[in-house]
Design a protein around this motif. Structure first.
Motif, mmCIF file in Angstrom:
data_model
loop_
_atom_site.group_PDB
_atom_site.id
_atom_site.type_symbol
_atom_site.label_atom_id
_atom_site.label_comp_id
_atom_site.label_asym_id
_atom_site.label_seq_id
_atom_site.Cartn_x
_atom_site.Cartn_y
_atom_site.Cartn_z
ATOM 1 N N TYR A 76 4.070 1.138 -8.326
ATOM 2 C CA TYR A 76 2.638 0.955 -8.086
ATOM 3 C C TYR A 76 1.810 1.795 -9.071
ATOM 4 O O TYR A 76 0.863 1.283 -9.685
ATOM 5 C CB TYR A 76 2.308 1.350 -6.641
ATOM 6 C CG TYR A 76 0.831 1.514 -6.367
ATOM 7 C CD1 TYR A 76 0.022 0.403 -6.159
ATOM 8 C CD2 TYR A 76 0.245 2.779 -6.331
ATOM 9 C CE1 TYR A 76 -1.337 0.549 -5.915
ATOM 10 C CE2 TYR A 76 -1.112 2.936 -6.093
ATOM 11 C CZ TYR A 76 -1.894 1.814 -5.882
ATOM 12 O OH TYR A 76 -3.236 1.965 -5.658
ATOM 13 N N LEU B 192 -4.267 4.725 -2.790
ATOM 14 C CA LEU B 192 -5.467 4.417 -3.564
ATOM 15 C C LEU B 192 -5.948 5.641 -4.341
ATOM 16 O O LEU B 192 -6.181 5.572 -5.558
ATOM 17 C CB LEU B 192 -6.566 3.928 -2.617
ATOM 18 C CG LEU B 192 -7.760 3.214 -3.250
ATOM 19 C CD1 LEU B 192 -7.320 1.899 -3.876
ATOM 20 C CD2 LEU B 192 -8.839 2.966 -2.206
ATOM 21 N N GLU C 63 -4.484 -2.636 -7.164
ATOM 22 C CA GLU C 63 -5.255 -1.827 -6.210
ATOM 23 C C GLU C 63 -5.714 -2.589 -4.974
ATOM 24 O O GLU C 63 -6.103 -1.974 -3.970
ATOM 25 C CB GLU C 63 -6.471 -1.203 -6.908
ATOM 26 C CG GLU C 63 -7.617 -2.135 -7.245
ATOM 27 C CD GLU C 63 -7.404 -2.938 -8.508
ATOM 28 O OE1 GLU C 63 -8.336 -3.667 -8.908
ATOM 29 O OE2 GLU C 63 -6.298 -2.856 -9.089
ATOM 30 N N THR D 267 -13.044 -2.483 -10.713
ATOM 31 C CA THR D 267 -12.388 -1.247 -10.287
ATOM 32 C C THR D 267 -11.615 -0.616 -11.448
ATOM 33 O O THR D 267 -11.947 0.482 -11.900
ATOM 34 C CB THR D 267 -11.451 -1.528 -9.106
ATOM 35 O OG1 THR D 267 -10.638 -2.662 -9.411
ATOM 36 C CG2 THR D 267 -12.257 -1.824 -7.849
ATOM 37 N N LEU E 113 -0.733 0.422 -12.085
ATOM 38 C CA LEU E 113 -2.129 0.823 -12.119
ATOM 39 C C LEU E 113 -2.454 1.589 -13.389
ATOM 40 O O LEU E 113 -3.525 1.402 -13.990
ATOM 41 C CB LEU E 113 -2.450 1.689 -10.886
ATOM 42 C CG LEU E 113 -3.919 2.017 -10.650
ATOM 43 C CD1 LEU E 113 -4.765 0.741 -10.576
ATOM 44 C CD2 LEU E 113 -4.091 2.835 -9.371
ATOM 45 N N SER F 52 0.807 -1.215 0.000
ATOM 46 C CA SER F 52 0.000 0.000 0.000
ATOM 47 C C SER F 52 0.842 1.268 0.000
ATOM 48 O O SER F 52 0.347 2.356 0.289
ATOM 49 C CB SER F 52 -0.924 0.014 1.225
ATOM 50 O OG SER F 52 -0.172 0.004 2.422
ATOM 51 N N PHE G 255 -5.199 6.078 -8.401
ATOM 52 C CA PHE G 255 -6.292 6.106 -9.376
ATOM 53 C C PHE G 255 -6.378 7.449 -10.089
ATOM 54 O O PHE G 255 -6.665 7.510 -11.299
ATOM 55 C CB PHE G 255 -7.619 5.772 -8.700
ATOM 56 C CG PHE G 255 -7.964 4.311 -8.740
ATOM 57 C CD1 PHE G 255 -8.259 3.681 -9.941
ATOM 58 C CD2 PHE G 255 -7.983 3.553 -7.580
ATOM 59 C CE1 PHE G 255 -8.568 2.330 -9.987
ATOM 60 C CE2 PHE G 255 -8.290 2.202 -7.608
ATOM 61 C CZ PHE G 255 -8.585 1.587 -8.816
#
Length: 314
Positions: A118, A176, A150, A254, A122, A112, A180
């Motif tokens: 990351y 998160l 995610e 998602t 994504l 995370s 995004f």
């Protein structure tokens, strides 16, 4: 089984060994006096059944061993030992059901963290999904869902809520939201580039899309699937069934919803953008809710198991 490698200050060795010996489900205890140099101390090795591991690690941390020495935990792939088999039988519960909270927190901390890698994963997943929704290609959409990272921050939020770790919660939420936002912004630019080259067209986005039209049409099924996927994903992280996480990744909408929102925004279709955003938020909410409830249920179950074991021992 788990293998523990401990660096113990010499004046605490007897205390640590006593904790290990009284823990049901431990075996193969080894003490090597004076073997450690940095930090200085004794080397203590032991194997413990997975279902007894969390309790033992918690007691070792309560002794301050994580600060004055070191606690290293490794999964044992194969152990041919009658004593190990007996230790697993003696330990309460099943190893596949056991939760190692420290391991979970450490794993979700790493997964995370907002990093370039990351965001890159994504973003690439969102761009692949953008191609999938425009072409109405379910294979591309499924591939994008498998690539998306995610679930790490979502699991981090769930863990932080149950363990009451505000720093982990903030780190996960930041990864998160920022992840995004960056992925969708870059996918808008990607969509404009694809439109300029003629690979994307307005007609493709607004044409018949029987395979991918669901990504901007949220309903109760989206929420139910999100709940089921959140529970399954959490179980896969806390148990030995980690292979199930791939199936979880390709069952929630998602990344495809984020991709469709970005493509629709590039074409000025606010209706599809809003619907996709609602789909995305609905799935995120369902996963966090189910994941948190699953962890709470596991925590309560193992607490009950420990209390029952203590009563049986007395």
């Amino acid at each position: 089984m788990l293998h523990l490698r401990l660096i113990v200050p010499s004046d605490r060795t007897d205390q640590v060994v006593g904790v290990i010996e009284k823990t049901v489900g431990t075996t193969h205890l080894v003490v090597v006096p004076g073997a450690c140099r940095d930090p200085a101390g004794d080397l203590v090795l032991c194997d413990v059944a997975r279902e007894a591991g969390d309790g033992l690690i918690a007691e070792l941390r309560a002794l301050g061993l994580d600060r004055s020495g070191a606690i290293t935990v490794e999964e044992i792939g194969l152990s041919l030992s009658a004593r190990a088999e007996q230790a697993e039988k003696d330990a309460p519960g099943e190893g596949a059901d056991a939760v190692l909270w420290e391991q979970l927190q450490d794993a979700t901390h790493e997964e995370s963290t907002l990093s370039v890698t990351y965001v890159a994963f994504l973003t690439l997943a969102t761009m692949i999904a953008a191609c999938g929704v425009v072409l109405d290609n379910a294979i591309l959409v499924v591939g994008a869902m498998a690539v998306g990272p995610e679930f790490g921050p979502l699991a981090g939020i769930c863990t932080a809520l149950v363990r009451r770790r505000p720093r982990l919660a903030m780190r996960s939420l930041t990864a998160l939201v920022v992840g995004f936002a960056a992925a969708m912004a870059l996918t808008v630019l990607f969509s404009l580039l694809m439109d300029a080259t003629g690979l994307f067209t307005d007609g493709m986005l607004h044409g018949e899309r029987p395979n991918t039209g669901f990504v901007y049409a949220p309903d109760w099924f989206s929420f139910v699937v999100g709940l089921l996927a959140g529970a399954a994903g959490t179980l896969s992280l806390t148990s030995a069934k980690s292979g199930a996480l791939v199936g979880v990744a390709i069952s929630v909408t998602t990344v495809p919803a984020a991709a469709n929102a970005a493509v629709a925004l590039a074409y000025g279709d606010l209706g599809q953008t809003r619907g996709s955003a609602e789909q995305l938020l609905l799935n995120l909410l369902a996963i966090v809710l189910a994941g948190t409830l699953t962890l709470l249920a596991q925590k309560s179950f193992w607490g009950w198991q420990r209390r029952r074991t203590r009563r049986a021992g007395t």
